[in-house]
Design a protein around this motif. Structure first.
Motif, PDB file in Angstrom:
ATOM      1  N   LYS A   1     -33.709 -11.540  28.165  1.00 10.61           N
ATOM      2  CA  LYS A   1     -34.920 -12.346  28.008  1.00 10.61           C
ATOM      3  C   LYS A   1     -35.799 -11.837  26.879  1.00 10.61           C
ATOM      4  CE  LYS A   1     -35.201 -13.839  32.849  1.00 10.61           C
ATOM      5  NZ  LYS A   1     -36.021 -13.822  34.092  1.00 10.61           N
ATOM      6  N   VAL A   2     -35.658 -10.573  26.537  1.00 13.95           N
ATOM      7  CA  VAL A   2     -36.505  -9.995  25.492  1.00 13.95           C
ATOM      8  C   VAL A   2     -35.816 -10.002  24.125  1.00 13.95           C
ATOM      9  CG1 VAL A   2     -37.728  -8.530  27.117  1.00 13.95           C
ATOM     10  CG2 VAL A   2     -35.697  -7.639  25.965  1.00 13.95           C
ATOM     11  N   LYS A   3     -34.604 -10.566  24.045  1.00 16.09           N
ATOM     12  CA  LYS A   3     -33.877 -10.608  22.770  1.00 16.09           C
ATOM     13  C   LYS A   3     -33.663 -12.060  22.360  1.00 16.09           C
ATOM     14  CE  LYS A   3     -31.276  -6.272  23.159  1.00 16.09           C
ATOM     15  NZ  LYS A   3     -29.936  -5.660  23.185  1.00 16.09           N
ATOM     16  N   GLU A   4     -34.244 -12.441  21.217  1.00 13.78           N
ATOM     17  CA  GLU A   4     -34.024 -13.781  20.701  1.00 13.78           C
ATOM     18  C   GLU A   4     -32.591 -13.893  20.187  1.00 13.78           C
ATOM     19  OE1 GLU A   4     -35.707 -16.513  20.605  1.00 13.78           O
ATOM     20  OE2 GLU A   4     -37.715 -15.898  21.226  1.00 13.78           O
ATOM     21  N   GLU A   5     -32.056 -15.102  20.209  1.00 13.74           N
ATOM     22  CA  GLU A   5     -30.703 -15.319  19.706  1.00 13.74           C
ATOM     23  C   GLU A   5     -30.608 -16.692  19.062  1.00 13.74           C
ATOM     24  OE1 GLU A   5     -28.228 -16.918  23.512  1.00 13.74           O
ATOM     25  OE2 GLU A   5     -28.656 -14.763  23.495  1.00 13.74           O
ATOM     26  N   LYS A   6     -29.567 -16.882  18.254  1.00 14.89           N
ATOM     27  CA  LYS A   6     -29.338 -18.146  17.573  1.00 14.89           C
ATOM     28  C   LYS A   6     -27.855 -18.479  17.612  1.00 14.89           C
ATOM     29  CE  LYS A   6     -29.334 -21.646  14.696  1.00 14.89           C
ATOM     30  NZ  LYS A   6     -29.715 -22.998  15.174  1.00 14.89           N
ATOM     31  N   SER A   7     -27.518 -19.665  18.113  1.00  8.99           N
ATOM     32  CA  SER A   7     -26.136 -20.123  18.104  1.00  8.99           C
ATOM     33  C   SER A   7     -25.843 -20.774  16.759  1.00  8.99           C
ATOM     34  CB  SER A   7     -25.895 -21.137  19.226  1.00  8.99           C
ATOM     35  OG  SER A   7     -26.037 -20.531  20.484  1.00  8.99           O
ATOM     36  N   TYR A   8     -24.709 -20.405  16.183  1.00  8.37           N
ATOM     37  CA  TYR A   8     -24.282 -21.014  14.925  1.00  8.37           C
ATOM     38  C   TYR A   8     -22.775 -21.212  15.009  1.00  8.37           C
ATOM     39  CZ  TYR A   8     -23.876 -22.071   9.959  1.00  8.37           C
ATOM     40  OH  TYR A   8     -23.626 -22.700   8.762  1.00  8.37           O
TER      41      TYR A   8
ATOM     42  N   ASP B   1     -27.390  -7.185  17.265  1.00  5.04           N
ATOM     43  CA  ASP B   1     -25.979  -7.359  16.922  1.00  5.04           C
ATOM     44  C   ASP B   1     -25.611  -6.652  15.624  1.00  5.04           C
ATOM     45  OD1 ASP B   1     -24.873  -8.815  19.009  1.00  5.04           O
ATOM     46  OD2 ASP B   1     -25.455 -10.755  18.170  1.00  5.04           O
ATOM     47  N   LYS B   2     -24.373  -6.195  15.581  1.00  3.01           N
ATOM     48  CA  LYS B   2     -23.770  -5.638  14.369  1.00  3.01           C
ATOM     49  C   LYS B   2     -23.077  -6.788  13.640  1.00  3.01           C
ATOM     50  CE  LYS B   2     -20.570  -1.804  13.260  1.00  3.01           C
ATOM     51  NZ  LYS B   2     -19.691  -0.815  13.938  1.00  3.01           N
TER      52      LYS B   2
ATOM     53  N   ASP C   1     -34.232  -9.297  13.804  1.00  2.98           N
ATOM     54  CA  ASP C   1     -35.182 -10.334  14.182  1.00  2.98           C
ATOM     55  C   ASP C   1     -34.511 -11.697  14.108  1.00  2.98           C
ATOM     56  OD1 ASP C   1     -37.891 -11.317  14.810  1.00  2.98           O
ATOM     57  OD2 ASP C   1     -37.819 -12.187  12.801  1.00  2.98           O
ATOM     58  N   VAL C   2     -34.808 -12.541  15.103  1.00  3.52           N
ATOM     59  CA  VAL C   2     -34.426 -13.947  15.080  1.00  3.52           C
ATOM     60  C   VAL C   2     -35.719 -14.730  15.255  1.00  3.52           C
ATOM     61  CG1 VAL C   2     -33.130 -15.793  16.185  1.00  3.52           C
ATOM     62  CG2 VAL C   2     -32.120 -13.503  16.014  1.00  3.52           C
ATOM     63  N   ASN C   3     -36.139 -15.429  14.210  1.00  2.00           N
ATOM     64  CA  ASN C   3     -37.422 -16.125  14.212  1.00  2.00           C
ATOM     65  C   ASN C   3     -37.175 -17.627  14.301  1.00  2.00           C
ATOM     66  OD1 ASN C   3     -39.907 -17.357  13.492  1.00  2.00           O
ATOM     67  ND2 ASN C   3     -40.548 -15.472  12.457  1.00  2.00           N
TER      68      ASN C   3
END
Length: 737
Positions: free
Chosen positions: A572-579, A588-589, A623-625
């Protein structure tokens, strides 16, 4: 689903690919639309096709798959459309005056009878020309995008095509759809061929065969070859295009006449090059030969005393082979130093630098990749650059990569040392040599038993095999290196022998795995718990999984998903983006998978700025903004790079990477699956390259049968390259002189 609405505001738009976020008025409500919309402008009425989505931050959105402009027909809508600024030269006040006079016929007047606008106060001849031109451009782009969408060309590619050909797009694509493969980045022959088929182009069209032969030849160079035997190319082109031999030969002749292909003969066989690769090999051969025989300034030093001084300063005793390499560097214009791990290549480089700098001579250091250059800097305590940076890369107005350093503006140096020379491809070698002045000493250092360059050519091996260049082979493993089973086993594997594994207090282990799932579970367990707990390695930064293949249960793609879930799970505390099929998450590495010379970076701590992230660079998502639609990656612990969401195709997860992608890197720990490896990748050089990437620990997991099979395959994958043959011709010419 289809909706219509007036574009109220463009919140974000990437002008290069058309990716847009906008608000529209739809059924008296404001709705956010997202997607590739190159034709969208504020004030326009548009029709959108797509599907509703829900974003956890922004709520309801409409994801657009296609769109088109609907010209307004009501007076109020026309005033709003013209007054929005969509047509240059027309503001809200002028829009009202125009529509007041012409009403619902306003747009037809602008399009078909524009001279009537001269009756409007404030419109003169120059203003009229501006309005007509702007309106025509707006209509043209819309018409062109609609034309391209008929053939299932995505909006993203439609934008690229329009940006390239402008108002001539329909004319050019209709005449020859294969021009898309030639001119538009990202559109290959197969996509152009599919578009041509939908347009009704015959399968035996000369345009198709012409482009198809180049496509087949390009695939051959992507396999590392600089040329193909003519009979082989004809057969592969016939098979790929399903056309006759005569048709292929006719268009091949046309390609040769136009200079796109080059035909020559090696040992009584016709061979075909893509012309840039022929020119590159010929230029490299000529330049190396001239450098090798050109007059160099001899050093007025006693080399033996200089070597003794190096030994004293470093408190070491150099081996005879090392002394020979150092001595030959003084006497020769061009030379190669090659050897495996633990044979003292770095010590030789340091000694050569010391000797030449004592004579106040300028030494330049470089390597093919950023990772290799960084390692060289750390090992020598001298600045080392990528060859691209050394040559001061830049982009031409047309967007092509060029170098500021060349024969007209050469590098200023007395000696240039290139490390990790096995990674040099023929095109980069050609550009580098073009910038080297006669009289400059060149030293290529590398391990010829590593995998060859990803690009075409077999440069280091060809230099050595030609017998034309002075080469020093390092075979002695130093005592300190002998204590490492990584070094010992690398040399055993290189000679076709099984490694020594699982010895107590050593650094090389083999763990059996009877199934793909067992191998995966073992690798995940090693990375997540066993190695961090026992050796205190960081599970993400210190441990690198290397696999020979991408697509298999134990390949890179699946391993990355498994390792990401284990080492950096959703939170919940880590933003993510699907691509696409990938989820990028903070922590992520990741790896850059193509050279991007224009992307900007800034120092996180020293506030430096620069450009360029390169194929194979490894970084970490910090960062994922979702507000700015961007993702930030930090490379080399300091360089921050911001990627727009539309540019995430340049990144992949890198908990696991292919062995080819690891070239030039070093990692504290290498873990490698040995299971279900395809025959073409079951090769000693791949295994050798993988384990020599490790500094402290190697763990192989899987089948002993697979391991044995890789080691026994001691043959190198043969690459077609003409350097060695060209060197022989030049050597014969020198002998005749």
């Amino acid at each position: 689903m289809e909706i219509q609405g007036i574009v109220e505001e463009i919140i974000f738009k990437n002008e290069e690919n058309g990716y847009t976020i906008a608000s529209i008025e739809h059924d008296y409500e404001i709705l956010i639309v997202v997607g590739y919309m190159p034709v969208i402008k504020e004030g326009e009425m548009m029709r959108f096709v797509g599907e509703p989505t829900f974003h956890k931050t922004y709520g309801e959105q409409f994801k657009v798959s296609s769109c088109e402009v609907i010209e307004p027909t009501e007076v109020k809508a026309i005033i709003k459309y013209l007054g929005s600024g969509i047509i240059k030269g027309v503001g809200p006040s002028l829009a009202e005056r125009i529509v007041e006079k012409f009403g619902e016929d306003t747009l037809d007047i602008i399009r078909f009878n524009p001279n009537k606008l001269l009756d409007i106060q404030g419109i003169g001849k120059s203003k009229l020309d501006q309005i007509v031109k702007s309106y025509a451009e707006t209509r043209a782009m819309s018409d062109i995008v609609m034309f391209l969408q008929k053939y299932d060309i995505s909006l993203a590619y439609a934008t690229k095509i329009y940006n390239e050909f402008k108002e001539k797009t329909i004319e050019k694509v209709t005449e020859n759809p294969y021009i898309l493969a030639e001119e538009i980045k990202g559109i290959g022959f197969k996509m152009a061929d599919d578009i041509a088929r939908k347009m009704g182009v015959d399968s035996d069209s000369p345009y198709r065969i012409y482009s198809g032969i180049k496509h087949v030849m390009t695939l051959i160079t992507q396999q590392g070859h600089t040329y193909a035997y003519e009979d082989q190319l004809v057969k592969e082109a016939c098979d790929a295009l399903r056309v006759s031999v005569d048709a292929v030969k006719q268009e091949m002749t046309e390609l040769i006449i136009k200079g796109e292909l080059h035909r020559t003969m090696f040992e009584d066989q016709n061979v075909i090059y893509l012309t840039p690769y022929y020119n590159a090999e010929l230029n490299v051969c000529k330049k190396i030969s001239k450098l090798n025989y050109s007059q160099i300034d001899m050093l007025s030093v006693d080399v033996h005393k200089e070597i003794e001084a190096c030994e004293k300063n470093a408190s070491i005793t150099l081996a005879d082979q090392q002394k020979e390499a150092i001595s030959q560097s003084v006497d020769h214009g061009v030379m190669v130093i090659t050897g495996g791990p633990g044979t003292g290549k770095t010590t030789i480089i340091n000694s050569i630098i010391e000797i030449f700098e004592r004579q106040n001579l300028k030494v330049l250091l470089a390597a093919p990749t950023g990772r290799a250059a960084k390692r060289m800097s750390e090992a020598t305590q001298h600045e080392s650059k990528t060859i691209h940076r050394l040559l001061e890369y830049q982009f031409s107005d047309a967007g092509y990569l060029a170098f500021n350093k060349d024969s007209d503006n050469p590098l200023v140096a007395d000696i240039i040392i290139i490390d990790e020379a096995s990674m040099l491809d023929i095109l980069l070698m050609n550009s580098f040599l073009d910038a080297v002045s006669f009289g400059t000493r060149l030293i290529f250092v590398g391990d010829v038993d590593q995998l060859p360059a990803v690009g075409a050519g077999n440069v280091l091996s060809d230099l050595i095999n030609s017998g034309f260049i002075k080469t020093v082979f390092l075979t002695e493993i130093f005592r300190q290196a002998q204590e490492s089973m990584i070094v010992t086993n690398a040399h055993l594997i290189n000679t076709g022998k099984m490694p020594k594994v699982n010895e107590k207090d050593k650094d090389f282990f083999f763990i059996k795995g009877k199934s793909a799932n067992q191998v995966i579970d073992t690798i995940v367990g090693l990375c997540k718990e066993r190695l961090p707990n026992f050796y205190k390695f960081d599970p993400i930064k210190d441990i690198q999984v290397l696999a020979p293949m991408r697509n298999s249960p134990t390949g890179v793609l699946n391993l990355n998903q498994c390792l990401q879930h284990a080492l950096n799970p959703p939170s919940k505390v880590k933003e993510e983006k699907s691509y696409g099929d990938t989820i990028f998450r903070v922590g992520d590495k990741v790896m850059q998978i193509k050279n991007n010379y224009n992307i900007e970076w800034k120092g996180r701590y020293n506030f430096e700025k620069g450009k360029g992230v390169f194929n194979g660079d490894i970084g970490y998502v910090i960062d994922v903004n979702t507000n700015n639609k961007s993702l930030t990656v930090i490379f080399d612990e300091d360089r921050e790079v911001i990627y727009e969401f539309g540019g995430l195709d340049e990144l992949v997860l890198s908990y696991a990477v292919t062995v080819h992608k690891s070239q030039g890197s070093e990692f504290p720990v290498v873990v490698m699956p040995m299971f279900s490896i395809p025959p073409m990748l079951r090769n000693k050089n791949i295994l050798y390259t993988a384990i020599t990437r490790a500094k402290e620990l190697v763990v192989l997991v899987g089948s002993e049968v697979q391991l044995k099979s890789m080691i026994e395959n001691i043959s190198h994958v043969k690459r077609n390259s003409g350097l060695t043959y060209m060197f022989k011709l030049i050597e014969e010419a020198f002998k005749e002189e």
